[in-house]
Design a protein around this motif. Structure first.
Motif, PDB file in Angstrom:
ATOM      1  N   UNK A 306       0.814  -1.079  -0.224  1.00 29.01           N
ATOM      2  CA  UNK A 306       0.031  -0.115  -0.049  1.00 29.01           C
ATOM      3  C   UNK A 306       0.747   1.234   0.119  1.00 29.01           C
ATOM      4  N   UNK A 307       2.123   1.205   0.544  1.00 22.61           N
ATOM      5  CA  UNK A 307       2.662   2.415   0.759  1.00 22.61           C
ATOM      6  C   UNK A 307       3.174   3.218  -0.769  1.00 22.61           C
ATOM      7  N   UNK A 308       3.522   2.379  -1.707  1.00 26.15           N
ATOM      8  CA  UNK A 308       4.051   3.059  -2.830  1.00 26.15           C
ATOM      9  C   UNK A 308       2.781   3.539  -3.587  1.00 26.15           C
ATOM     10  N   UNK A 309       1.594   2.774  -3.531  1.00 28.90           N
ATOM     11  CA  UNK A 309       0.453   3.231  -4.236  1.00 28.90           C
ATOM     12  C   UNK A 309      -0.066   4.870  -3.441  1.00 28.90           C
ATOM     13  N   UNK A 310       0.068   4.760  -2.212  1.00 27.48           N
ATOM     14  CA  UNK A 310      -0.310   6.004  -1.452  1.00 27.48           C
ATOM     15  C   UNK A 310       0.401   7.141  -1.787  1.00 27.48           C
ATOM     16  N   UNK A 311       1.792   6.941  -1.955  1.00 28.53           N
ATOM     17  CA  UNK A 311       2.715   7.966  -2.451  1.00 28.53           C
ATOM     18  C   UNK A 311       2.196   8.593  -3.915  1.00 28.53           C
ATOM     19  N   UNK A 312       1.963   7.566  -4.821  1.00 30.07           N
ATOM     20  CA  UNK A 312       1.495   7.860  -5.826  1.00 30.07           C
ATOM     21  C   UNK A 312       0.313   8.652  -5.946  1.00 30.07           C
ATOM     22  N   UNK A 313      -0.702   8.246  -5.183  1.00 24.99           N
ATOM     23  CA  UNK A 313      -1.961   8.869  -5.295  1.00 24.99           C
ATOM     24  C   UNK A 313      -1.791  10.032  -4.746  1.00 24.99           C
ATOM     25  N   UNK A 314      -1.048  10.507  -3.601  1.00 22.96           N
ATOM     26  CA  UNK A 314      -0.802  11.967  -3.117  1.00 22.96           C
ATOM     27  C   UNK A 314      -0.059  12.897  -4.373  1.00 22.96           C
TER      28      UNK A 314
END
Length: 322
Positions: A306-314
Motif C-alpha cells: 500500500x505504501x507506494x500506491x499511497x505516495x503515487x496517489x498523493x
C-alpha cells in the motif's frame, strides 16, 4: 460476472495453498483426510485448529476490509477515504492495546472493546466534521489527526505496559492471523453476511449518488437513508475485522481502486472489491509464511504493497490541485 468467477477461482487456489503449505507441507488429499479425522493431535491439530481458522477469518476479514474501503471511498468521493487512513482502525487498535496491556484482558472481551471503540471514535470524527460540501474532506483530515493522536496513545501504552504482553500487542497491531481461533469465526461471519449483504443491496443507489445528490434524488434515491446505512455497515465491518485480525494495513485502501480497474467502475465493483481484499490477505499471508526466513505478520506485507500506491496517489492529487 466473469471477473467475479475468475477471482473466486484465484481465491480457491490460494486457499488450497494456505491449507497445504507451511512448516510442514501436506497434499490436498491429506488435508481433507486430517480435517475430517477425529484425532486432535499432530497433523489433524495443525489443519483444523491452526490453518482452517486462518483461512476462514483471513478470507472474511479481507472481504470485510475490501467492501468497507470501497464504500468509504465512494461515500466521501475521495480515494484517501479508507478505514485505515481516517482513524477507524486506529480507534479499534487503541482499545485493544488498552485491554491487553493495561487491563490484562484477552479473547472475546478485547474484540468487543475494539469494535465499540472503533465505532465511538468514528462518531466523534463524524460529529467534528460538521456538514456541507466539504464534509468528506474535513472528515478525512480530522480522521488523520485523530489517528495521529491514537497512535501516540498506543506508543505510550506500549512503553508503560507489561513486557510480557507487549509482544502480543505488537503482533496484533501489525495485523496478524497467527492468533485467530475457531471461536472467532461466528462473529465475523455473521457481521460480514449481514452488513456485507446490506451494502450490496445499497450498491446501486450508492453508484447513483456518485453522479451528485441532486441527480440521485430525481431518480428516487433516499440519499440520507442510503448514506447512513452504508456508513454504519462499513464501520461495523471494518471494526469487526480489525477486532479479529488487527489492523491489516492497506487492504481497505487498495481493494476499491483495483476493483474499479477490473470492472471499469461497473456494477460489480463492490463484490469485486471484497474478493480482491480476500486475495490480498491470502497472497500476503502465503508470502509472509513461505518466502521469507522470518515469519512476518500479514499486515507487514500488505503495508509494503500500500505504501507506494499511497505516495503515487498523493502525487497525482497534488498535480491535479486536489
Amino acid at each position: 460476472m466473469a471477473c467475479i468467477v475468475a477471482l473466486i477461482l484465484i481465491i480457491s487456489f490460494l486457499g488450497v495453498l494456505m491449507m497445504t503449505l507451511g512448516n510442514t507441507n501436506y497434499s490436498l488429499k491429506e488435508v481433507i483426510e486430517y480435517f475430517f479425522s477425529t484425532s486432535s493431535k499432530g497433523a489433524a491439530y495443525t489443519i483444523k485448529t491452526l490453518r482452517f481458522p486462518r483461512l476462514v477469518v483471513g478470507g472474511l476479514a479481507g472481504f470485510a476490509f475490501g467492501i468497507a474501503g470501497y464504500t468509504f471511498q465512494n461515500l466521501l468521493r475521495n480515494p484517501l477515504a479508507s478505514p485505515d487512513i481516517i482513524g477507524v482502525t486506529a480507534g479499534s487498535s487503541a482499545a485493544a492495546v488498552f485491554g491487553i496491556l493495561i487491563l490484562g484482558l484477552s479473547g472475546a472481551i478485547v474484540s468487543f472493546f475494539s469494535v465499540i471503540s472503533g465505532l465511538a471514535v468514528t462518531c466523534v470524527i463524524f460529529l467534528l466534521s460538521g456538514k456541507g460540501q466539504a464534509f468528506g474532506s474535513r472528515m478525512i483530515l480530522i480522521g488523520i489527526g485523530m489517528q495521529a493522536v491514537l497512535n501516540a496513545l498506543i506508543s505510550w501504552m506500549l512503553l508503560v505496559g507489561s513486557e510480557y504482553d507487549v509482544g502480543t500487542a505488537l503482533r496484533w497491531l501489525r495485523g496478524s492471523l497467527n492468533m485467530v481461533q475457531t471461536s472467532d469465526i461466528p462473529a465475523i461471519m455473521v457481521v460480514t453476511i449481514i452488513c456485507g449483504g446490506l451494502l450490496l443491496v445499497c450498491d446501486k443507489n450508492l453508484r447513483m449518488m456518485q453522479l451528485g445528490d441532486e441527480f440521485a434524488i430525481t431518480l428516487g434515491v433516499p440519499i440520507t437513508a442510503v448514506r447512513v446505512c452504508c456508513m454504519v455497515c462499513a464501520l461495523v465491518l471494518s471494526a469487526t475485522a480489525t477486532a479479529a485480525t488487527g489492523p491489516i494495513a492497506s487492504v481497505a485502501f487498495l481493494s476499491g481502486p483495483i476493483a474499479k480497474k477490473c470492472t471499469g467502475n461497473g456494477k460489480n465493483a463492490m463484490p469485486v472489491a471484497g474478493l480482491i481484499g480476500t486475495i490480498l490477505v491470502y497472497a500476503s499471508e502465503l508470502v509472509s509464511k513461505n518466502v521469507f526466513e522470518t515469519k512476518y505478520p500479514v499486515g507487514v506485507i500488505t503495508g509494503l504493497l500500500g505504501a507506494p500506491y499511497l505516495l503515487l496517489l498523493l502525487l497525482n492529487l497534488n498535480k491535479k490541485g486536489a
